[in-house]
Design a protein around this motif. Structure first.
Motif, short mmCIF file in Angstrom:
data_model
loop_
_atom_site.label_atom_id
_atom_site.label_comp_id
_atom_site.label_asym_id
_atom_site.label_seq_id
_atom_site.Cartn_x
_atom_site.Cartn_y
_atom_site.Cartn_z
N LEU A 69 -0.99 -70.91 -3.20
CA LEU A 69 -1.19 -71.37 -1.98
C LEU A 69 -1.54 -69.99 -1.02
CD1 LEU A 69 -0.75 -73.81 -0.28
CD2 LEU A 69 1.33 -73.12 0.26
N PHE A 70 -1.03 -68.99 -1.05
CA PHE A 70 -1.39 -68.09 0.13
C PHE A 70 -2.16 -66.81 -0.67
CE2 PHE A 70 2.40 -70.09 1.91
CZ PHE A 70 2.21 -70.01 3.06
N LYS A 71 -2.81 -67.22 -1.52
CA LYS A 71 -3.75 -66.14 -2.36
C LYS A 71 -4.84 -65.75 -1.33
CE LYS A 71 -6.95 -65.43 -6.03
NZ LYS A 71 -7.57 -66.08 -7.30
N PRO A 72 -4.89 -64.39 -1.12
CA PRO A 72 -5.74 -63.79 0.01
C PRO A 72 -7.17 -63.82 -0.23
CG PRO A 72 -4.65 -61.87 -1.48
CD PRO A 72 -4.22 -63.30 -1.81
N LYS A 73 -7.97 -64.54 0.68
CA LYS A 73 -9.49 -64.64 0.63
C LYS A 73 -10.07 -63.50 1.58
CE LYS A 73 -8.71 -69.38 0.04
NZ LYS A 73 -8.87 -71.00 0.24
N ARG A 74 -11.24 -63.39 1.12
CA ARG A 74 -12.10 -62.47 1.82
C ARG A 74 -12.74 -62.69 3.19
NH1 ARG A 74 -15.61 -59.94 -3.47
NH2 ARG A 74 -13.95 -59.32 -4.44
N PRO A 75 -12.38 -62.13 4.27
CA PRO A 75 -12.87 -62.31 5.53
C PRO A 75 -14.36 -61.86 5.47
CG PRO A 75 -10.95 -61.31 5.89
CD PRO A 75 -11.16 -61.21 4.49
N ILE A 76 -15.19 -62.66 6.20
CA ILE A 76 -16.50 -62.26 6.10
C ILE A 76 -17.24 -62.10 7.44
CG2 ILE A 76 -19.06 -63.37 5.57
CD1 ILE A 76 -17.55 -65.22 3.68
N ILE A 180 -35.69 -51.39 11.94
CA ILE A 180 -34.27 -50.79 12.17
C ILE A 180 -33.52 -51.49 11.36
CG2 ILE A 180 -34.95 -50.05 14.41
CD1 ILE A 180 -33.42 -52.37 15.64
N ASN A 181 -32.10 -51.08 11.45
CA ASN A 181 -31.05 -51.48 10.59
C ASN A 181 -29.63 -51.59 11.67
OD1 ASN A 181 -28.32 -50.81 9.16
ND2 ASN A 181 -29.47 -52.22 7.79
N THR A 182 -28.87 -52.75 11.44
CA THR A 182 -27.90 -52.69 12.04
C THR A 182 -26.50 -52.79 10.96
OG1 THR A 182 -27.77 -55.22 12.46
CG2 THR A 182 -28.56 -53.94 14.03
N PHE A 183 -25.46 -52.20 11.67
CA PHE A 183 -24.41 -52.08 10.32
C PHE A 183 -23.22 -52.40 11.10
CE2 PHE A 183 -21.23 -49.99 7.79
CZ PHE A 183 -21.22 -50.58 6.46
N VAL A 184 -22.32 -53.27 10.53
CA VAL A 184 -20.90 -53.38 11.12
C VAL A 184 -19.97 -53.68 10.01
CG1 VAL A 184 -19.50 -55.19 12.53
CG2 VAL A 184 -21.91 -54.97 13.09
N LYS A 185 -18.84 -52.62 10.24
CA LYS A 185 -17.86 -52.83 9.05
C LYS A 185 -16.36 -52.73 9.78
CE LYS A 185 -16.17 -49.91 5.31
NZ LYS A 185 -16.46 -48.54 4.51
N VAL A 186 -15.72 -53.69 9.52
CA VAL A 186 -14.04 -53.55 9.79
C VAL A 186 -13.19 -53.57 8.78
CG1 VAL A 186 -14.91 -55.06 11.83
CG2 VAL A 186 -14.26 -56.53 9.68
N ALA A 187 -12.07 -53.00 9.02
CA ALA A 187 -11.00 -52.77 7.79
C ALA A 187 -9.78 -53.25 8.53
CB ALA A 187 -11.13 -51.26 7.70
N GLY A 188 -8.97 -54.10 7.74
CA GLY A 188 -7.68 -54.55 8.30
C GLY A 188 -6.76 -54.92 7.10
N LYS A 189 -5.94 -55.87 7.34
CA LYS A 189 -4.86 -56.16 6.68
C LYS A 189 -4.71 -57.60 6.69
CE LYS A 189 -2.30 -51.74 6.63
NZ LYS A 189 -1.14 -50.95 6.88
N PHE A 196 3.84 -59.19 1.61
CA PHE A 196 2.75 -58.34 1.04
C PHE A 196 1.56 -58.01 2.04
CE2 PHE A 196 4.74 -61.33 -2.10
CZ PHE A 196 5.25 -60.54 -2.99
N LYS A 197 1.32 -56.87 2.00
CA LYS A 197 0.24 -56.24 2.91
C LYS A 197 -1.03 -56.21 1.87
CE LYS A 197 3.08 -54.62 6.66
NZ LYS A 197 3.43 -53.34 7.37
N ILE A 198 -2.08 -56.84 2.05
CA ILE A 198 -3.31 -56.52 1.37
C ILE A 198 -4.26 -55.91 2.28
CG2 ILE A 198 -5.00 -57.72 -0.06
CD1 ILE A 198 -2.76 -59.62 -0.79
N LYS A 199 -5.07 -54.92 2.01
CA LYS A 199 -6.05 -54.19 2.78
C LYS A 199 -7.29 -54.98 2.53
CE LYS A 199 -3.80 -49.71 2.88
NZ LYS A 199 -3.94 -48.33 2.84
N VAL A 200 -8.10 -55.29 3.53
CA VAL A 200 -9.54 -55.88 3.52
C VAL A 200 -10.31 -54.97 4.23
CG1 VAL A 200 -10.80 -57.93 3.80
CG2 VAL A 200 -8.24 -58.08 3.31
N LYS A 201 -11.61 -54.88 3.58
CA LYS A 201 -12.79 -54.24 4.04
C LYS A 201 -13.94 -55.19 4.35
CE LYS A 201 -11.27 -49.57 3.12
NZ LYS A 201 -11.80 -48.17 2.53
N SER A 202 -14.62 -55.56 5.36
CA SER A 202 -15.62 -56.55 5.34
C SER A 202 -16.84 -55.95 6.14
CB SER A 202 -15.20 -57.86 6.18
OG SER A 202 -16.29 -58.79 6.43
N SER A 203 -18.04 -55.98 5.54
CA SER A 203 -19.24 -55.13 6.36
C SER A 203 -20.27 -56.24 6.03
CB SER A 203 -19.35 -53.83 5.60
OG SER A 203 -19.70 -54.06 4.35
#
Length: 228
Positions: A69-76, A180-189, A196-203
Motif C-alpha cells: 500500500l505504501f510502496k514508494p514511488k518516484r517523485p517527478i 542552452i540547457n537548464t538543469f534541476v535536481k532535488v534530493a529528499g526522503k 522507513f526512510k527512503i532517499k529519492v533523487k529527482s532531476s
C-alpha cells in the motif's frame, strides 16, 4: 544370691505389612509440587510464543504495508515552461567578443505520487551553455504533500563574464539561435509509516533554443530521471 540380670528378649522382625506407611499429606504435596513445575514451564512457553508473535507482527505488518500500500514511488520534477524575460545580444567583431544579457523565467513542478509526504533539502537550478555553468538560482527546501504537486517559479540570469573567452557564443549569436540547457535536481526522503526512510533523487534536464531576433524559446526538449 539373686541375679538381677535378665535375659534380653530377641527382636521380633517387622513384617512388610506392618511397615509404617508414608503420610498421605506428604504424598499429596509431592504430587502437587511436580504439577506446579510443569504448569510453570507451560506458562513460560506460552508467554515466549506470544511475545515472539507480537514481535513478528510489529516488524512484518509494517514491512508488508511498506511494500504494498505504501510502496514508494518516484517523485517527478518537470520543467513546464521556459520564457525569455530579457535578452540583449550584440557582437563586437573588431574585438571578437559578444555582449550578452539573458534572463529566463522557468516554471517547474514537483509531483509526489506517494501516499506519504516527500521532503527535500536546498537545491539549485542551473543554466548551462556548452557544458559550462553560466547561471544559477536557489531552490529552498520544502515538502510536497501526499499525491500533491508543488509548483515553483525561478529566475535564471546569465553570468556574462562566464562567456568572455568563449568563441562559440559569437557564432551562435550571429546565426540567430542560442542553444542552452537548464538543469534541476532535488534530493529528499520519503518516510513510510514513520519507520522507513527512503532517499529519492529527482532531476530534469532541458535543452532549449532561444531566438535572438524574436527573443523567445523556439524549441524545448526535456529528459527526466528519478532514483530511489
Amino acid at each position: 544370691m539373686k541375679t538381677d540380670d535378665k535375659k534380653e528378649k530377641p527382636a521380633i522382625p517387622m513384617l512388610a505389612s506392618e511397615a509404617p506407611k508414608p503420610n498421605a499429606a506428604m504424598e499429596t504435596q509431592s504430587t502437587n509440587g511436580g504439577g506446579g513445575r510443569k504448569g510453570k514451564k507451560r506458562s513460560r512457553k506460552i508467554c515466549i510464543c506470544v511475545t515472539l508473535l507480537i514481535l513478528l507482527l510489529i516488524f512484518v505488518v509494517p514491512l508488508v504495508l511498506g511494500l504494498t500500500l505504501f510502496k514508494p514511488k518516484r517523485p517527478i520534477t518537470t520543467i513546464d515552461s521556459v520564457a525569455v524575460d530579457r535578452l540583449q545580444a550584440s557582437v563586437d567583431v573588431l574585438n571578437l567578443k559578444v555582449v550578452l544579457n539573458l534572463t529566463l523565467s522557468v516554471d517547474l513542478s514537483l509531483k509526489n505520487p506517494n501516499r506519504v509526504g516527500f521532503s527535500f533539502g536546498n537545491a539549485s537550478a542551473l543554466l548551462n551553455y556548452g557544458g559550462k555553468l553560466i547561471g544559477e538560482a536557489p531552490l529552498p527546501a520544502s515538502r510536497v504533500g501526499p499525491e500533491n504537486t508543488l509548483p515553483m517559479n525561478i529566475t535564471l540570469t546569465l553570468m556574462a563574464d562566464r562567456l568572455l573567452t568563449d568563441t562559440q557564443i559569437i557564432n551562435d549569436v550571429m546565426s540567430g539561435s542560442i542553444p542552452i540547457n537548464t538543469f534541476v535536481k532535488v534530493a529528499g526522503k520519503v518516510r513510510v509509516l514513520k519507520i522507513f526512510k527512503i532517499k529519492v533523487k529527482s532531476s530534469s534536464s532541458c535543452d532549449i533554443v532561444i531566438s535572438v531576433a524574436n527573443r523567445n524559446v523556439t524549441s524545448q526538449h526535456c529528459k527526466y530521471s528519478t532514483k530511489l
